[in-house]
Design a protein around this motif. Structure first.
Motif, PDB file in Angstrom:
ATOM      1  N   UNK A 173     -39.718  51.566   2.227  1.00  0.00           N
ATOM      2  CA  UNK A 173     -38.510  50.933   2.739  1.00  0.00           C
ATOM      3  C   UNK A 173     -38.540  50.816   4.258  1.00  0.00           C
ATOM      4  N   UNK A 174     -38.973  51.884   4.936  1.00  0.00           N
ATOM      5  CA  UNK A 174     -39.009  51.855   6.401  1.00  0.00           C
ATOM      6  C   UNK A 174     -40.002  50.823   6.904  1.00  0.00           C
ATOM      7  N   UNK A 227     -38.461  46.949   5.512  1.00  0.00           N
ATOM      8  CA  UNK A 227     -37.171  46.375   5.892  1.00  0.00           C
ATOM      9  C   UNK A 227     -37.202  45.616   7.218  1.00  0.00           C
ATOM     10  N   UNK A 228     -37.962  46.051   8.249  1.00  0.00           N
ATOM     11  CA  UNK A 228     -37.999  45.250   9.483  1.00  0.00           C
ATOM     12  C   UNK A 228     -38.674  43.892   9.315  1.00  0.00           C
ATOM     13  N   UNK A 229     -39.423  43.681   8.239  1.00  0.00           N
ATOM     14  CA  UNK A 229     -40.125  42.422   8.043  1.00  0.00           C
ATOM     15  C   UNK A 229     -39.199  41.379   7.419  1.00  0.00           C
ATOM     16  N   UNK A 230     -39.553  40.119   7.604  1.00  0.00           N
ATOM     17  CA  UNK A 230     -38.756  39.014   7.063  1.00  0.00           C
ATOM     18  C   UNK A 230     -39.248  38.671   5.662  1.00  0.00           C
ATOM     19  N   UNK A 231     -38.410  38.843   4.625  1.00  0.00           N
ATOM     20  CA  UNK A 231     -38.884  38.570   3.266  1.00  0.00           C
ATOM     21  C   UNK A 231     -38.945  37.081   2.928  1.00  0.00           C
ATOM     22  N   UNK A 232     -38.387  36.215   3.778  1.00  0.00           N
ATOM     23  CA  UNK A 232     -38.348  34.789   3.487  1.00  0.00           C
ATOM     24  C   UNK A 232     -39.280  33.965   4.369  1.00  0.00           C
ATOM     25  N   UNK A 274     -44.661  43.321   0.882  1.00  0.00           N
ATOM     26  CA  UNK A 274     -44.027  44.573   1.276  1.00  0.00           C
ATOM     27  C   UNK A 274     -42.582  44.317   1.699  1.00  0.00           C
ATOM     28  N   UNK A 275     -42.352  43.248   2.453  1.00  0.00           N
ATOM     29  CA  UNK A 275     -40.998  42.921   2.887  1.00  0.00           C
ATOM     30  C   UNK A 275     -40.122  42.556   1.694  1.00  0.00           C
ATOM     31  N   UNK A 276     -40.666  41.807   0.750  1.00  0.00           N
ATOM     32  CA  UNK A 276     -39.870  41.370  -0.389  1.00  0.00           C
ATOM     33  C   UNK A 276     -39.543  42.552  -1.315  1.00  0.00           C
ATOM     34  N   UNK A 277     -40.499  43.470  -1.493  1.00  0.00           N
ATOM     35  CA  UNK A 277     -40.228  44.650  -2.319  1.00  0.00           C
ATOM     36  C   UNK A 277     -39.163  45.525  -1.675  1.00  0.00           C
TER      37      UNK A 277
END
Length: 594
Positions: A332-333, A336-341, A368-371
């Motif tokens: 999660x850490x 979460x800072x990454x853009x999932x879109x 990783x961002x999307x998960x």
């Protein structure tokens, strides 16, 4: 007689509700049938009028329902609105495929449950907390297990066929997908009761007389089965009608898939016949489980039940939950800072690397961002549903005459069909998957609560407490609930990841979140077609979900409740460190052995 009438009323209400499904959804059934027959044909008013006249839709839903019910005594379930074939043979053929798959899956589940309990049985009930592998397996729902098996065994290794239904070898992977998680759950529930059974006076006396360890172990398993069989009946029905995602993934013409396709096409005769078959199967499975319980308890205890084995408290090791929680928190850490879109078509289906630890999907988005972002929505919603279903299961389990038939009926409805019914009534929306899952997720917990309460009420210390003048509410608050709530709560935690993936399964089938949402079901559905080229796109989310499941189960170890020796005679832990010779000669346990 009241129970039979209550069951018949519930079944009739469900069948009637399904009969009204096309009209509840506020859509024109003729238009839906036309699209299912010929998608490229324009909905001309004359054509729609001809379909209404052919199907008798102008007569209204109640007339159609009456005609369908009137034909059942003659063995006539109507004709399919789409193909024109008789609905009865179509459903019977689909039921045959599902029953074959269920039989193989039950064999897999029995072997898996035996493997989970083997350590406890071999050590005579003296066990220590562990079983992280079984915990991870127990919390993986059939939908995710099927995806992983199809990707690894069927596509990457090519050992078994991953698509179709043409011979015995085609049953292996779907049976493993259904049987492995079910067997792990049943094995964990049985393993939770075995140490208490081995600690009872009869087991101590049998060991002191020198009876073979295998014979004592068989009797301990038989001692625990009456409280486990009701949940086994629920798994039997779930393997038949609730395996919609597995049948969709492996292209199996089973009853769940047939019912889903009929519901989506509003093929009312096939949908009603399939639902009726699921209800009859649920009634047969429940009746068989009750008969088995009566045979196991014997004639002397048929009016009551065997008392539940005492709940023992093993020493809880905190290392696995900490490690698993740390791994999940790290995902999660980092994600979460990454853009999932964020799209990057030049980095499509890239393997894991430092830049993309989980790789990328078909549009170049970081997995990783999307998960990580999908975890926020899916897990929070799953926690709320689990808490609500736990409360509902405990409350309804207190009134088994009401909840028993209701749980059997609800369990016969696949979550996908429940989602369609909820959509028809509420008009759809983001809350539809949550309402559908919550509508069926309480049934196993209520069944488990009822079974444990029935055993607890037969305990000798309750009889003594009642004879001393204790009232019903005192017994409920101070004896029954403290003995039952921990086990049912562990059961609910065991199903927490399954609840999350039930929401994901609805997304996988197109009934949940829609693109570009990173919801877990949508995530797996988007990446499943690329499993051969990019297996990490499926395996990486699956690994995170497995970690979540293991964390939920291992964290539940602290919920065991130690009961005093004056009530059960077995307050020691299953892993007794104190040698027998060091105990006082006059203890309750030594007197029971002598």
């Amino acid at each position: 007689m009241r129970t039979v009438l209550w069951r018949a009323s519930l079944a009739s209400a469900l069948v009637c509700g399904i009969g009204l499904l096309p009209w509840l959804s506020r859509t024109d059934p003729a238009l839906t049938v036309l699209k299912a027959r010929a998608q490229d044909r324009d909905p001309d008013p004359a054509v729609l009028a001809a379909i209404r006249d052919q199907l008798g839709l102008d007569a209204g839903p109640l007339t159609l329902l009456g005609r369908w019910l009137g034909g059942l005594p003659r063995g006539d379930a109507g004709r399919s609105w789409i193909s024109g074939a008789e609905a009865g043979p179509v459903v019977v053929q689909a039921l045959g495929a599902s029953l074959l798959l269920m039989a193989v899956a039950l064999l897999v589940a029995a072997c898996t449950a035996a493997a989970v309990c083997a350590r406890t049985l071999y050590r005579g009930g003296r066990t220590r907390p562990g079983g992280t592998g079984s915990a991870m397996l127990a919390t993986l729902p059939e939908f995710l297990t099927a995806s992983v098996l199809a990707t690894v065994v069927g596509v990457q290794l090519g050992w078994l066929p991953a698509l179709g239904w043409y011979g015995p070898q085609y049953t292996v992977l779907p049976a493993l997908a259904l049987g492995l998680p079910a067997g792990a759950v049943l094995g964990r529930l049985l393993d939770d009761q075995l140490p208490g059974a081995f600690a009872e006076p009869w087991a101590r006396a049998a060991a002191a007389r020198g009876l073979p360890r295998a014979r004592v172990a068989r009797q301990a398993v038989r001692r625990c089965l009456p409280g486990l069989l009701p949940n086994t009946a629920l798994f039997v029905v779930g393997m038949t009608g609730g395996a919609v995602a597995v049948e969709q993934l492996y292209d199996i013409p089973g009853l769940g898939r047939t019912t889903l396709q009929a519901a989506l096409a509003q093929d009312l005769p096939v949908l009603q016949a399939g639902t009726l078959a699921l209800l009859l199967l649920a009634a047969l499975a429940t009746g068989a489980a009750r008969l088995a319980v009566r045979l196991l308890t014997g004639p002397a205890l048929r009016d009551g039940a065997l008392p539940a084995p005492p709940r023992l408290t093993p020493a809880v090791r905190r290392t696995p939950p900490l490690l698993l929680g740390g791994a999940l928190l790290a995902v999660l850490v980092a994600g979460l800072p990454r853009d999932p879109l964020a799209l990057n078509t030049t980095a499509r289906l890239r393997p894991p690397s430092w830049a993309h630890p989980f790789g990328t999907d078909a549009l170049g988005r970081d997995l990783l961002a999307r998960v990580a972002h999908g975890a926020l929505d899916t897990l929070l919603l799953a926690l709320l549903i689990s808490a609500g279903t736990l409360l509902a299961g405990l409350l309804l389990g207190l009134v088994p005459r009401l909840s028993g038939p209701l749980a059997d009926t609800v369990n016969a409805v696949p979550p996908v069909l429940a989602a369609l019914l909820v959509t028809a009534v509420t008009g759809g929306g983001p809350a539809t998957p949550a309402l559908a899952v919550a509508a069926v997720a309480w049934a196993p917990l209520a069944t488990h609560t009822s079974a444990l309460l029935r055993q607890e009420r037969a305990a000798l210390h309750l009889t003594a407490t009642r004879a001393l003048g204790a009232g019903r509410w005192y017994l409920l608050r101070h004896e029954l609930l403290p003995a039952v709530v921990p086990s049912v709560t562990r059961h609910a935690l065991l199903r927490l990841p399954g609840t999350a993936l039930a929401l994901a399964a609805l997304g996988f089938l197109g009934l949940g979140a829609q693109p570009p949402s990173p919801e877990w079901g949508r995530l797996l559905a988007e990446n499943q077609p690329y499993a051969e080229r990019a297996p990490w796109a499926v395996l990486a989310p699956a690994a995170v979900l497995a970690v979540l499941g293991a964390l939920a189960v291992t964290s539940a170890g602290a919920l065991h409740r130690r009961r005093p020796a004056r009530l059960t005679g077995a307050s020691e832990t299953a892993a007794e460190a104190e040698p027998r010779t060091a105990r006082p000669v006059g203890t309750v346990r030594e007197k029971a052995v002598r």
